[in-house]
Design a protein around this motif. Structure first.
Motif, PDB file in Angstrom:
ATOM      1  N   ASN A   1      -7.500  10.007  -4.772  1.00  0.00           N
ATOM      2  CA  ASN A   1      -7.865   8.998  -4.113  1.00  0.00           C
ATOM      3  C   ASN A   1      -7.226   7.682  -4.732  1.00  0.00           C
ATOM      4  OD1 ASN A   1      -9.610   8.103  -6.224  1.00  0.00           O
ATOM      5  ND2 ASN A   1     -11.000   9.467  -5.387  1.00  0.00           N
ATOM      6  N   VAL A   2      -7.401   6.478  -4.412  1.00  0.00           N
ATOM      7  CA  VAL A   2      -7.040   5.350  -4.835  1.00  0.00           C
ATOM      8  C   VAL A   2      -7.325   5.198  -6.362  1.00  0.00           C
ATOM      9  CG1 VAL A   2      -6.858   2.859  -4.916  1.00  0.00           C
ATOM     10  CG2 VAL A   2      -6.813   4.211  -2.680  1.00  0.00           C
ATOM     11  N   LYS A   3      -8.518   5.700  -6.606  1.00  0.00           N
ATOM     12  CA  LYS A   3      -8.958   5.399  -8.119  1.00  0.00           C
ATOM     13  C   LYS A   3      -8.205   6.170  -9.213  1.00  0.00           C
ATOM     14  CE  LYS A   3     -13.191   5.741 -11.048  1.00  0.00           C
ATOM     15  NZ  LYS A   3     -14.621   5.684 -10.822  1.00  0.00           N
ATOM     16  N   THR A   4      -8.124   7.639  -8.612  1.00  0.00           N
ATOM     17  CA  THR A   4      -7.501   8.668  -9.528  1.00  0.00           C
ATOM     18  C   THR A   4      -5.972   8.513  -9.797  1.00  0.00           C
ATOM     19  OG1 THR A   4      -7.145  10.190  -7.749  1.00  0.00           O
ATOM     20  CG2 THR A   4      -8.947  10.471  -9.230  1.00  0.00           C
ATOM     21  N   LEU A   5      -5.269   7.890  -8.307  1.00  0.00           N
ATOM     22  CA  LEU A   5      -3.853   7.512  -8.496  1.00  0.00           C
ATOM     23  C   LEU A   5      -3.598   6.412  -9.398  1.00  0.00           C
ATOM     24  CD1 LEU A   5      -0.997   7.994  -7.729  1.00  0.00           C
ATOM     25  CD2 LEU A   5      -1.542   6.437  -5.783  1.00  0.00           C
ATOM     26  N   PHE A   6      -4.412   5.319  -9.163  1.00  0.00           N
ATOM     27  CA  PHE A   6      -4.464   4.055 -10.406  1.00  0.00           C
ATOM     28  C   PHE A   6      -4.203   4.566 -11.795  1.00  0.00           C
ATOM     29  CE2 PHE A   6      -6.091   0.447 -12.465  1.00  0.00           C
ATOM     30  CZ  PHE A   6      -5.288  -0.454 -12.150  1.00  0.00           C
ATOM     31  N   ARG A   7      -5.245   5.446 -12.145  1.00  0.00           N
ATOM     32  CA  ARG A   7      -5.220   5.848 -13.359  1.00  0.00           C
ATOM     33  C   ARG A   7      -4.059   6.560 -13.695  1.00  0.00           C
ATOM     34  NH1 ARG A   7     -11.239   8.409 -13.281  1.00  0.00           N
ATOM     35  NH2 ARG A   7     -12.395   6.554 -13.696  1.00  0.00           N
ATOM     36  N   LYS A   8      -3.419   7.469 -13.147  1.00  0.00           N
ATOM     37  CA  LYS A   8      -1.994   8.001 -13.244  1.00  0.00           C
ATOM     38  C   LYS A   8      -0.923   6.850 -13.270  1.00  0.00           C
ATOM     39  CE  LYS A   8      -3.165  12.370 -10.998  1.00  0.00           C
ATOM     40  NZ  LYS A   8      -2.714  13.306 -10.011  1.00  0.00           N
ATOM     41  N   LEU A   9      -1.055   5.848 -12.468  1.00  0.00           N
ATOM     42  CA  LEU A   9       0.026   4.995 -12.397  1.00  0.00           C
ATOM     43  C   LEU A   9      -0.046   4.195 -13.821  1.00  0.00           C
ATOM     44  CD1 LEU A   9      -0.204   3.671  -8.868  1.00  0.00           C
ATOM     45  CD2 LEU A   9       1.698   4.703  -9.621  1.00  0.00           C
ATOM     46  N   ILE A  10      -1.374   3.720 -14.231  1.00  0.00           N
ATOM     47  CA  ILE A  10      -1.604   2.910 -15.351  1.00  0.00           C
ATOM     48  C   ILE A  10      -1.052   3.846 -16.615  1.00  0.00           C
ATOM     49  CG2 ILE A  10      -3.071   1.881 -16.959  1.00  0.00           C
ATOM     50  CD1 ILE A  10      -2.615   0.321 -14.433  1.00  0.00           C
ATOM     51  N   LYS A  11      -1.229   4.868 -16.617  1.00  0.00           N
ATOM     52  CA  LYS A  11      -0.875   5.840 -17.797  1.00  0.00           C
ATOM     53  C   LYS A  11       0.766   5.964 -17.853  1.00  0.00           C
ATOM     54  CE  LYS A  11      -1.592  10.477 -19.637  1.00  0.00           C
ATOM     55  NZ  LYS A  11      -2.421  11.574 -19.550  1.00  0.00           N
ATOM     56  N   THR A  12       1.184   6.414 -16.723  1.00  0.00           N
ATOM     57  CA  THR A  12       2.721   6.402 -16.442  1.00  0.00           C
ATOM     58  C   THR A  12       3.546   4.950 -16.810  1.00  0.00           C
ATOM     59  OG1 THR A  12       2.576   8.128 -14.805  1.00  0.00           O
ATOM     60  CG2 THR A  12       4.551   6.994 -14.841  1.00  0.00           C
ATOM     61  N   SER A  13       2.763   3.760 -16.406  1.00  0.00           N
ATOM     62  CA  SER A  13       3.415   2.513 -16.608  1.00  0.00           C
ATOM     63  C   SER A  13       3.618   2.057 -18.123  1.00  0.00           C
ATOM     64  CB  SER A  13       2.365   1.418 -16.119  1.00  0.00           C
ATOM     65  OG  SER A  13       2.370   1.505 -14.560  1.00  0.00           O
TER      66      SER A  13
ATOM     67  N   PHE B   1       0.834  -1.182   0.034  1.00  0.00           N
ATOM     68  CA  PHE B   1      -0.036   0.050  -0.130  1.00  0.00           C
ATOM     69  C   PHE B   1       0.822   1.416   0.124  1.00  0.00           C
ATOM     70  CE2 PHE B   1      -2.323  -3.322   2.518  1.00  0.00           C
ATOM     71  CZ  PHE B   1      -3.021  -3.589   1.488  1.00  0.00           C
ATOM     72  N   PRO B   2       1.841   1.528  -1.000  1.00  0.00           N
ATOM     73  CA  PRO B   2       2.733   2.536  -0.801  1.00  0.00           C
ATOM     74  C   PRO B   2       1.987   3.740  -1.032  1.00  0.00           C
ATOM     75  CG  PRO B   2       3.017   1.392  -2.911  1.00  0.00           C
ATOM     76  CD  PRO B   2       2.247   0.428  -2.090  1.00  0.00           C
TER      77      PRO B   2
ATOM     78  N   PRO C   1       7.132  12.316  -1.550  1.00  0.00           N
ATOM     79  CA  PRO C   1       6.896  12.207  -2.858  1.00  0.00           C
ATOM     80  C   PRO C   1       6.557  10.884  -3.572  1.00  0.00           C
ATOM     81  CG  PRO C   1       8.848  13.565  -2.568  1.00  0.00           C
ATOM     82  CD  PRO C   1       8.378  12.728  -1.106  1.00  0.00           C
ATOM     83  N   THR C   2       5.683  10.693  -4.662  1.00  0.00           N
ATOM     84  CA  THR C   2       5.470   9.282  -5.008  1.00  0.00           C
ATOM     85  C   THR C   2       5.566   9.274  -6.593  1.00  0.00           C
ATOM     86  OG1 THR C   2       3.858   7.324  -4.549  1.00  0.00           O
ATOM     87  CG2 THR C   2       2.811   9.545  -5.191  1.00  0.00           C
ATOM     88  N   GLY C   3       5.490   7.929  -6.871  1.00  0.00           N
ATOM     89  CA  GLY C   3       5.608   7.818  -8.328  1.00  0.00           C
ATOM     90  C   GLY C   3       5.589   6.240  -8.701  1.00  0.00           C
ATOM     91  N   ILE C   4       6.096   5.885  -9.616  1.00  0.00           N
ATOM     92  CA  ILE C   4       6.358   4.419  -9.950  1.00  0.00           C
ATOM     93  C   ILE C   4       7.580   4.006 -10.346  1.00  0.00           C
ATOM     94  CG2 ILE C   4       5.712   5.064 -12.625  1.00  0.00           C
ATOM     95  CD1 ILE C   4       3.929   2.529 -12.254  1.00  0.00           C
ATOM     96  N   THR C   5       7.833   2.942  -9.713  1.00  0.00           N
ATOM     97  CA  THR C   5       9.321   2.321  -9.962  1.00  0.00           C
ATOM     98  C   THR C   5       9.276   0.943 -10.456  1.00  0.00           C
ATOM     99  OG1 THR C   5      10.311   3.354  -7.848  1.00  0.00           O
ATOM    100  CG2 THR C   5      11.422   1.773  -8.789  1.00  0.00           C
ATOM    101  N   PHE C   6       9.826   0.521 -11.596  1.00  0.00           N
ATOM    102  CA  PHE C   6      10.058  -0.820 -12.104  1.00  0.00           C
ATOM    103  C   PHE C   6      11.294  -1.270 -11.622  1.00  0.00           C
ATOM    104  CE2 PHE C   6       6.893   0.912 -14.665  1.00  0.00           C
ATOM    105  CZ  PHE C   6       5.951   0.094 -14.880  1.00  0.00           C
ATOM    106  N   HIS C   7      11.302  -2.197 -11.009  1.00  0.00           N
ATOM    107  CA  HIS C   7      12.658  -2.745 -10.388  1.00  0.00           C
ATOM    108  C   HIS C   7      12.828  -4.164 -10.632  1.00  0.00           C
ATOM    109  CE1 HIS C   7      11.312  -4.581  -6.732  1.00  0.00           C
ATOM    110  NE2 HIS C   7      10.432  -3.762  -6.623  1.00  0.00           N
TER     111      HIS C   7
END
Length: 150
Positions: free
Chosen positions: A106-118, A65-66, A76-82
């Protein structure tokens, strides 16, 4: 670049059937989005390794649950591929990207941002893994944290 992929679904990523299937199929890369801690057998099964998508700028907010920990502690948050190793979210970093969190997220809006960035990051982390190129994130004031279920 063109990549081929297959899908295998099992009750546990650590099952013997999964590691046997990976070896038999000569899988190069496994991409995961699970909360399980992987065992050595499966980690060593693919030729190039296992990639984890982690919804944080590692080394901050390791574990589960980061998003919540980043929001609670204003990290600060974002996405990391490791690349996955025997530690928890401790493998070599292939790519990272900051994601701006607003008070309205919220979780939903962040999830959308994460998928787009992924999807943007795939073009970076797959070639990096193939070429053995790793990166260090230079964000200031990022401390290593590990959060787990209590």
């Amino acid at each position: 670049m063109k990549y081929d992929f297959s899908l295998n679904i099992d009750d546990s990523p650590n099952s013997k059937q999964v590691s046997d299937w990976v070896r038999k199929s000569k899988i190069d890369i496994i991409f995961i989005m699970v909360g399980d801690i992987l065992r050595k057998d499966i980690i060593n099964s693919p030729r190039l390794g296992i990639i984890n998508k982690h919804a944080a700028i590692l080394p901050s907010c390791k574990g589960l649950f980061p998003f919540f920990w980043a929001k609670i502690f204003d990290i600060p948050t974002g996405i990391t591929f490791h690349k996955v190793d025997l530690g928890i979210d401790s493998g070599k970093i292939l790519s990272q990207s900051l994601i701006k969190i607003t008070k309205q997220d919220n979780v939903k809006t962040l999830f959308r941002k994460l998928i787009k960035t992924s999807f943007k990051q795939i073009k970076i982390f797959v070639p990096n893994l193939i070429n053995g190129e790793y990166t260090k994130y230079k964000q200031k004031n990022i401390k290593s944290n590990y959060w787990r279920r209590r």
